[in-house]
Enzyme design. Structure first.
Site, mmCIF file in Angstrom:
data_model
loop_
_atom_site.group_PDB
_atom_site.id
_atom_site.type_symbol
_atom_site.label_atom_id
_atom_site.label_comp_id
_atom_site.label_asym_id
_atom_site.label_seq_id
_atom_site.Cartn_x
_atom_site.Cartn_y
_atom_site.Cartn_z
ATOM 1 N N ARG A 97 0.829 -1.203 0.000
ATOM 2 C CA ARG A 97 0.000 0.000 0.000
ATOM 3 C C ARG A 97 0.863 1.252 0.000
ATOM 4 O O ARG A 97 0.532 2.246 -0.666
ATOM 5 C CB ARG A 97 -0.936 -0.001 1.209
ATOM 6 N N ASN A 151 -10.416 -4.761 -0.123
ATOM 7 C CA ASN A 151 -10.488 -3.701 -1.135
ATOM 8 C C ASN A 151 -9.664 -4.038 -2.368
ATOM 9 O O ASN A 151 -8.695 -4.789 -2.267
ATOM 10 C CB ASN A 151 -9.989 -2.378 -0.533
ATOM 11 N N CYS A 173 -18.592 -2.621 2.655
ATOM 12 C CA CYS A 173 -17.751 -1.450 2.905
ATOM 13 C C CYS A 173 -18.334 -0.710 4.102
ATOM 14 O O CYS A 173 -19.550 -0.721 4.326
ATOM 15 C CB CYS A 173 -17.734 -0.550 1.667
ATOM 16 N N HIS A 203 -17.012 2.976 -3.094
ATOM 17 C CA HIS A 203 -16.232 4.209 -2.961
ATOM 18 C C HIS A 203 -16.592 5.256 -4.017
ATOM 19 O O HIS A 203 -15.844 6.204 -4.238
ATOM 20 C CB HIS A 203 -14.713 3.928 -2.983
ATOM 21 N N TYR A 256 -15.106 9.778 -0.709
ATOM 22 C CA TYR A 256 -14.148 9.529 -1.793
ATOM 23 C C TYR A 256 -14.394 10.398 -3.013
ATOM 24 O O TYR A 256 -13.517 10.519 -3.876
ATOM 25 C CB TYR A 256 -14.190 8.049 -2.193
#
Length: 449
Positions: A97, A151, A173, A203, A256
């Protein structure tokens, strides 16, 4: 046929979220007759699995329950005869990440876990693994439900439906839950007193709010939000939306959307963090280290309050309620990623969408939403096309597809910079991208520039 006692498996069991998952099961002990819980991880996650697994055992013991809690690195052993399988893994761990965030930012491009280049690469790494898990499930527990909150949840769910040919999958989510809780509070009501209608993609969804009389109170919620200065999300920087634009939508965006509605402002914030070595991934890595030190305490027998800082709070509780609603055919309304089936008229029938749904023993039944206004429709159709191409690239390892996805993603500049960024990230993540092996070799040998 409904079983008297059930077996639940969590892949990514060494996650810092697991204590919330166990807490959620304990809260529902009178509705969910659990026989055994299996927490599964990989060799690199063995230490965390032991730490969090022992905390899980202490929590179950404190609750006075006879559930068996098993810890294993053998996924197939765990999956045999499972009734529910939840997935919360991260391929490449948090170091991957960090690369997803820092490499794009080094080129002056947004770097984020599930959006832009970082989100596409998370899909590239994750989708082959989820499809391997599905193959094991088809053999070892074909009747089990797969509850995914790995995700990018929407793309992972769609990959399972389209390429795994596995229907019993639901994506989850925590973002909708956070909106429901914060907006109810703004109105001085309990979430149960309101109806929230969500529609869009994981998102990238919008929603309306209705009261018990059926009146649309979305504009009232908007005004309350405009006069508040609190972010609804732990992991996204708070920058106020343009009020005129949001009013014109006549729906509330999710946090988002800032990446698409306020792109440059968000980029500048991220670049500041990048310079300080304080991207969200780097911050989360520190929070996780602190959490696991807390989890080691042999006297700890409950979920610690510090877990709320992790950014994904309520994920696990949602998973527990989803399992509860399927097992007991509760017909609860939840926001999930599931096959569209015509609920959103502007998107393909067979794609995954995130939408308010009735959760039955037969899975989600998405509530019909209809058509979006042009402002929502334009963005959501571009993003769905990008998702479809990203998923295909993840499955096939096709470089042209990957470049195509980069080109149409609104957060990645097209042309040479897209190609340069794609190549750099392919090489950086090569350990976890076996499907791109030949392409990566060409890049490293200078044959593909």
């Amino acid at each position: 046929m409904k079983k008297d006692r059930i077996k639940i498996v969590t892949i990514g069991g060494g996650s810092s979220y697991t204590p919330e998952l166990i807490e959620g099961y304990i809260k529902r002990k009178d509705e969910l007759p659990i026989r055994e819980i299996w927490l599964v991880d990989i060799e690199e996650g063995k230490e965390k699995l032991e730490i969090v697994g022992n905390l899980a055992k202490r929590m179950v013991e404190k609750a006075g329950l006879d559930w068996e809690v098993h810890l294993t690195l053998d996924r197939r052993e765990a999956l045999k005869d499972a009734d529910f399988v939840s997935t919360q893994f991260r391929v490449g761990l948090l170091d991957a990440r960090i690369k997803d965030e820092r490499i794009p930012l080094s080129h002056g491009i947004l770097g984020q876990e599930t959006n832009g280049a970082g989100g596409m690469f998370k899909a590239f790494r994750t989708i082959p693994v989820i499809l391997d898990i599905v193959n094991d499930m088809k053999e070892l527990c074909p009747d089990a439900w797969l509850v995914n909150f790995t995700n990018p949840s929407g793309m992972v769910t769609e990959a399972v439906l389209k390429y795994g040919n596995f229907e019993k999958v639901v994506g989850l989510c925590n973002v909708p839950i956070n909106h429901m809780m914060s907006e109810s509070k703004l109105l001085g009501k309990d979430p149960e007193e309101l109806y929230f209608q969500f529609a869009g993609l994981n998102h990238l969804h919008w929603h309306k709010v209705y009261d018990k009389e059926g009146d649309d109170v979305t504009s009232l919620v908007m005004e309350k939000i405009f006069s508040s200065e609190n972010s609804e999300m732990e992991n996204i920087k708070f920058i106020p939306f343009f009020q005129e634009q949001i009013r014109d939508l006549e729906m509330l965006p999710c946090g988002y959307h800032r990446y698409y509605y306020l792109t440059n402002d968000m980029l500048q914030k991220e670049l500041e963090e990048f310079e300080k070595n304080a991207t969200r991934a780097e911050t989360v890595k520190k929070v996780e280290a602190e959490l696991f030190e807390i989890y080691k305490n042999p006297d700890l027998k409950e979920k610690p309050e510090q877990l709320s800082q992790r950014g994904g709070t309520h994920y696990s509780d949602a998973a527990c309620e989803l399992i509860n609603s399927i097992y007991n055919d509760k017909r609860s309304t939840m926001v999930v990623s599931t096959r569209n089936n015509g609920a959103l008229a502007d998107l393909p029938y067979d794609c995954a969408v995130e939408v308010s749904s009735i959760i039955t023993a037969g899975g989600p039944r998405p509530n019909n939403f209809g058509k979006f206004k042009p402002a929502q429709r334009g963005l959501v159709q571009v993003m769905k096309a990008m998702e479809e191409i990203t998923i295909e690239a993840a499955v096939t390892g096709d470089y042209g597809k990957a470049l195509q996805a980069f080109t149409i993603n609104p957060l990645v500049p097209s042309g040479d910079i897209a190609r340069t960024l794609l190549n750099e990230m392919l090489v950086a993540h090569k350990k976890h991208l076996p499907q791109f092996k030949e392409v990566i070799e060409k890049i490293e040998n200078g044959e593909l520039k």
